[in-house]
Design an enzyme around this catalytic site. Structure first.
Site, PDB file in Angstrom:
ATOM      1  CB  ILE A   1     -19.000  41.110 172.071  1.00 15.68           C
ATOM      2  CG1 ILE A   1     -18.510  42.695 171.789  1.00 15.68           C
ATOM      3  CG2 ILE A   1     -18.996  40.768 173.894  1.00 15.68           C
ATOM      4  CD1 ILE A   1     -19.339  43.779 172.377  1.00 15.68           C
TER       5      ILE A   1
ATOM      6  CG  LEU B   1     -21.790  33.256 158.775  1.00 15.00           C
ATOM      7  CD1 LEU B   1     -21.474  32.012 157.574  1.00 15.00           C
ATOM      8  CD2 LEU B   1     -20.571  33.326 159.701  1.00 15.00           C
TER       9      LEU B   1
ATOM     10  CG  ASN C   1     -20.739  43.201 160.970  1.00 15.98           C
ATOM     11  OD1 ASN C   1     -19.642  43.116 160.164  1.00 15.98           O
ATOM     12  ND2 ASN C   1     -20.795  43.874 162.092  1.00 15.98           N
TER      13      ASN C   1
ATOM     14  CB  SER D   1     -25.380  50.090 174.085  1.00 20.55           C
ATOM     15  OG  SER D   1     -24.672  51.156 174.001  1.00 20.55           O
TER      16      SER D   1
ATOM     17  CB  THR E   1     -25.965  54.318 173.154  1.00 20.67           C
ATOM     18  OG1 THR E   1     -26.194  55.487 172.568  1.00 20.67           O
ATOM     19  CG2 THR E   1     -26.883  53.201 173.086  1.00 20.67           C
TER      20      THR E   1
ATOM     21  CE1 TYR F   1     -26.339  49.034 168.604  1.00 24.63           C
ATOM     22  CE2 TYR F   1     -25.579  51.019 169.354  1.00 24.63           C
ATOM     23  CZ  TYR F   1     -25.707  49.810 169.518  1.00 24.63           C
ATOM     24  OH  TYR F   1     -24.778  49.173 170.560  1.00 24.63           O
TER      25      TYR F   1
ATOM     26  CE  LYS G   1     -27.640  46.998 171.043  1.00 21.61           C
ATOM     27  NZ  LYS G   1     -27.489  45.232 171.216  1.00 21.61           N
TER      28      LYS G   1
ATOM     29  CE1 TYR H   1     -22.207  43.490 176.851  1.00 18.83           C
ATOM     30  CE2 TYR H   1     -22.196  43.925 174.590  1.00 18.83           C
ATOM     31  CZ  TYR H   1     -22.539  43.141 175.567  1.00 18.83           C
ATOM     32  OH  TYR H   1     -22.966  41.906 175.346  1.00 18.83           O
TER      33      TYR H   1
ATOM     34  CG  ASN I   1     -18.819  53.448 161.201  1.00 17.64           C
ATOM     35  OD1 ASN I   1     -18.590  54.277 160.408  1.00 17.64           O
ATOM     36  ND2 ASN I   1     -19.512  52.462 161.105  1.00 17.64           N
TER      37      ASN I   1
ATOM     38  NE  ARG J   1     -17.669  58.219 173.615  1.00 14.01           N
ATOM     39  CZ  ARG J   1     -17.785  59.542 173.671  1.00 14.01           C
ATOM     40  NH1 ARG J   1     -17.348  60.121 174.562  1.00 14.01           N
ATOM     41  NH2 ARG J   1     -18.540  60.321 172.604  1.00 14.01           N
TER      42      ARG J   1
ATOM     43  N   GLY K   1     -23.597  64.430 167.163  1.00 16.09           N
ATOM     44  CA  GLY K   1     -23.989  63.345 168.097  1.00 16.09           C
ATOM     45  C   GLY K   1     -23.058  62.659 169.128  1.00 16.09           C
TER      46      GLY K   1
HETATM   47  N1  UFG Z   1     -13.323  59.268 167.217  1.00  8.82           N
HETATM   48  C1  UFG Z   1     -12.454  59.724 166.519  1.00  8.82           C
HETATM   49  N2  UFG Z   1     -12.200  59.296 165.151  1.00  8.82           N
HETATM   50  C2  UFG Z   1     -12.761  58.285 164.750  1.00  8.82           C
HETATM   51  C3  UFG Z   1     -13.486  57.646 165.562  1.00  8.82           C
HETATM   52  C4  UFG Z   1     -13.890  57.800 166.623  1.00  8.82           C
HETATM   53  O1  UFG Z   1     -11.800  60.705 166.992  1.00  8.82           O
HETATM   54  O2  UFG Z   1     -12.356  58.302 163.515  1.00  8.82           O
HETATM   55  C5  UFG Z   1     -13.710  59.560 168.779  1.00  8.82           C
HETATM   56  C6  UFG Z   1     -14.901  59.998 168.970  1.00  8.82           C
HETATM   57  O3  UFG Z   1     -15.231  61.237 168.615  1.00  8.82           O
HETATM   58  C7  UFG Z   1     -15.213  59.569 170.296  1.00  8.82           C
HETATM   59  C8  UFG Z   1     -14.255  58.307 170.370  1.00  8.82           C
HETATM   60  O4  UFG Z   1     -13.326  58.288 169.362  1.00  8.82           O
HETATM   61  O5  UFG Z   1     -14.799  60.708 171.315  1.00  8.82           O
HETATM   62  C9  UFG Z   1     -15.036  57.014 170.563  1.00  8.82           C
HETATM   63  O6  UFG Z   1     -16.019  57.014 169.453  1.00  8.82           O
HETATM   64  P1  UFG Z   1     -16.215  55.665 168.780  1.00  8.82           P
HETATM   65  O7  UFG Z   1     -17.075  55.652 167.499  1.00  8.82           O
HETATM   66  O8  UFG Z   1     -15.389  54.455 168.792  1.00  8.82           O
HETATM   67  O9  UFG Z   1     -17.505  55.020 169.909  1.00  8.82           O
HETATM   68  P2  UFG Z   1     -18.487  55.717 170.673  1.00  8.82           P
HETATM   69  O10 UFG Z   1     -18.047  55.992 172.066  1.00  8.82           O
HETATM   70  O11 UFG Z   1     -18.881  56.792 169.821  1.00  8.82           O
HETATM   71  O12 UFG Z   1     -19.846  54.660 170.333  1.00  8.82           O
HETATM   72  C10 UFG Z   1     -19.611  53.382 171.089  1.00  8.82           C
HETATM   73  C11 UFG Z   1     -20.356  52.339 170.262  1.00  8.82           C
HETATM   74  C12 UFG Z   1     -21.746  52.420 169.943  1.00  8.82           C
HETATM   75  C13 UFG Z   1     -22.333  52.535 171.417  1.00  8.82           C
HETATM   76  C14 UFG Z   1     -21.576  53.643 172.448  1.00  8.82           C
HETATM   77  C15 UFG Z   1     -22.079  53.319 173.935  1.00  8.82           C
HETATM   78  O13 UFG Z   1     -19.823  52.443 168.961  1.00  8.82           O
HETATM   79  O14 UFG Z   1     -22.482  51.444 169.500  1.00  8.82           O
HETATM   80  O15 UFG Z   1     -20.328  53.438 172.381  1.00  8.82           O
HETATM   81  O16 UFG Z   1     -21.670  53.995 174.587  1.00  8.82           O
HETATM   82  F1  UFG Z   1     -23.683  52.891 171.516  1.00  8.82           F
END
Ligand code: UFG
Length: 335
Positions: free
Chosen positions: A12, A33, A35, A124, A126, A149, A153, A177, A198, A231, A295
């Site tokens: 970002i 640097l 990440n 965030s 979150t 994490y 925030k 965000y 992730n 989301r 979670g």
């Molecule tokens: N998902 C999958 N498979 C994957 C990864 C994610 O099905 O391999 C799903 C999750 O279950 C969720 C959606 O995709 O329903 C989004 O997941 P992300 O991991 O991309 O994002 P999150 O909503 O869990 O979390 C993000 C940021 C966090 C932040 C949060 C704020 O990664 O840093 O939004 O709301 F805190």
């Protein structure tokens, strides 16, 4: 005006630096640097045709910060630097608390010493916790966070509020965000996490390119129309523009703490995102349904009305743009 951007070579941060330069702000980046990659600096110069001053330093190093403030007449700070992996934060909470809190406190102290009191913070969605309704509005306040994490925030938001109470000459903007994704349309900068991703879009990209075999969709039994999680995916260039709007606002406003959601206001399910990605890019994404991820919430998205009313900002780009630009970046940066 000179803006110090911490973490300015990250996902970002780098897009925000581009938008700041496009709006004729002078930018100084500090990034360790951890990440991010140094070649992003050249890419920023390629995109904007402008130069950026860069310091390879850690924001946890107070002396380094003092030197940067001595060498530059900084007007405002945008603070992105920090650890951000939810899962890792559960395994290494102390590392997250130390890094995210110490860096922010150092930065605020050095700002104070130098009488620089204009600050924008990367927060965030979150921090809302699980408020029991999917549409998040700023006035709902902070809830119980579900991982260290997220707690960093929420804690930093509180620190900023306390700081303002103690000295009401500060101008602070807290930007919450939702799910930033996408990439710059040039294909030069985007998100490139190390190792196995992730987050959903980076994972989709690695499956579409053949680097990973299959996407696990975490649960299809949520109380949503297709059963998968919902989301608010927001294009990173829109998020970056939100920072420029927030900066313009605090520069021209009275002191205060201003809090805004940066989201599109639109909920999109995991399956919808995968299907849109396949359709727009004409590429297959292998997936299978897996267990829910601990979670995760079923559904949430932003109410972005406050940012529209007070900053004149709203998300302009679509989920199609997000999918197209993400894939374009991936294809350009395969190695
Ligand atoms: N998902 C999958 N498979 C994957 C990864 C994610 O099905 O391999 C799903 C999750 O279950 C969720 C959606 O995709 O329903 C989004 O997941 P992300 O991991 O991309 O994002 P999150 O909503 O869990 O979390 C993000 C940021 C966090 C932040 C949060 C704020 O990664 O840093 O939004 O709301 F805190």
């Amino acid at each position: 005006m000179k803006i110090l951007v911490t973490g300015g070579l990250g996902f970002i941060g780098s897009h925000t630096v581009v938008e700041l330069l496009n709006n004729n702000y002078e930018v100084i980046i500090v990034d360790n640097l951890y990440n991010s990659q140094i070649d992003v600096l050249d890419k920023i110069k390629q995109i904007t045709g402008k130069d950026v001053k860069f310091y390879k330093e850690d924001v946890c190093d107070k002396q380094a910060l003092e030197k940067i403030f001595k060498e530059n007449e900084i007007d405002s700070v945008i603070h992105f630097a920090g650890y951000k992996a939810v899962g890792e934060s559960c395994q290494k909470p102390l590392m997250y608390y130390r890094n995210n809190l110490m860096s922010t406190i150092n930065l605020l102290e050095v700002m104070n010493e130098n009488n620089v009191k204009s600050f924008i913070f990367s927060s965030s969605a979150t921090i809302y916790g699980d408020p029991g309704t999917p549409k998040y509005v700023e006035k709902m306040g902070r809830g119980k966070t579900s991982n260290p994490y997220g707690t960093t925030k929420a804690m930093i938001e509180e620190i900023l509020e306390d700081l303002y109470k103690s000295d009401n000459t500060w101008k602070i903007s807290i930007l919450r965000y939702f799910n930033p994704t996408g990439a710059h349309s040039s294909g030069l900068i985007g998100e490139s996490p190390n190792g196995i991703p992730n987050n959903l879009m980076p994972y989709i990209l690695k499956v579409a390119s053949g680097e990973l075999e299959v996407l696990n969709i975490f649960g299809n039994d949520y109380p949503t129309p297709d059963g998968t999680g919902i989301r608010d995916y927001i294009h990173v260039v829109d998020v970056a523009k939100g920072h420029v709007s927030a900066l313009n606002k605090i520069v021209n406003s009275n002191s205060g703490v201003y809090v805004y959601n940066l989201g599109s206001g639109k909920g999109v399910s995991v399956l919808e995102l995968v299907n849109t990605f396949e359709r727009v890019n004409n590429v297959k994404v292998n997936y299978r349904i897996a267990d829910r991820r601990p979670g995760d919430l079923a559904e949430y998205y932003a109410d972005p009305t406050k940012a529209l009313n007070e900053l004149g900002w709203k998300a302009e780009k679509t989920v199609e743009d997000i999918c197209r630009d993400s894939w374009n970046f991936m294809k350009n940066n395969k190695n």
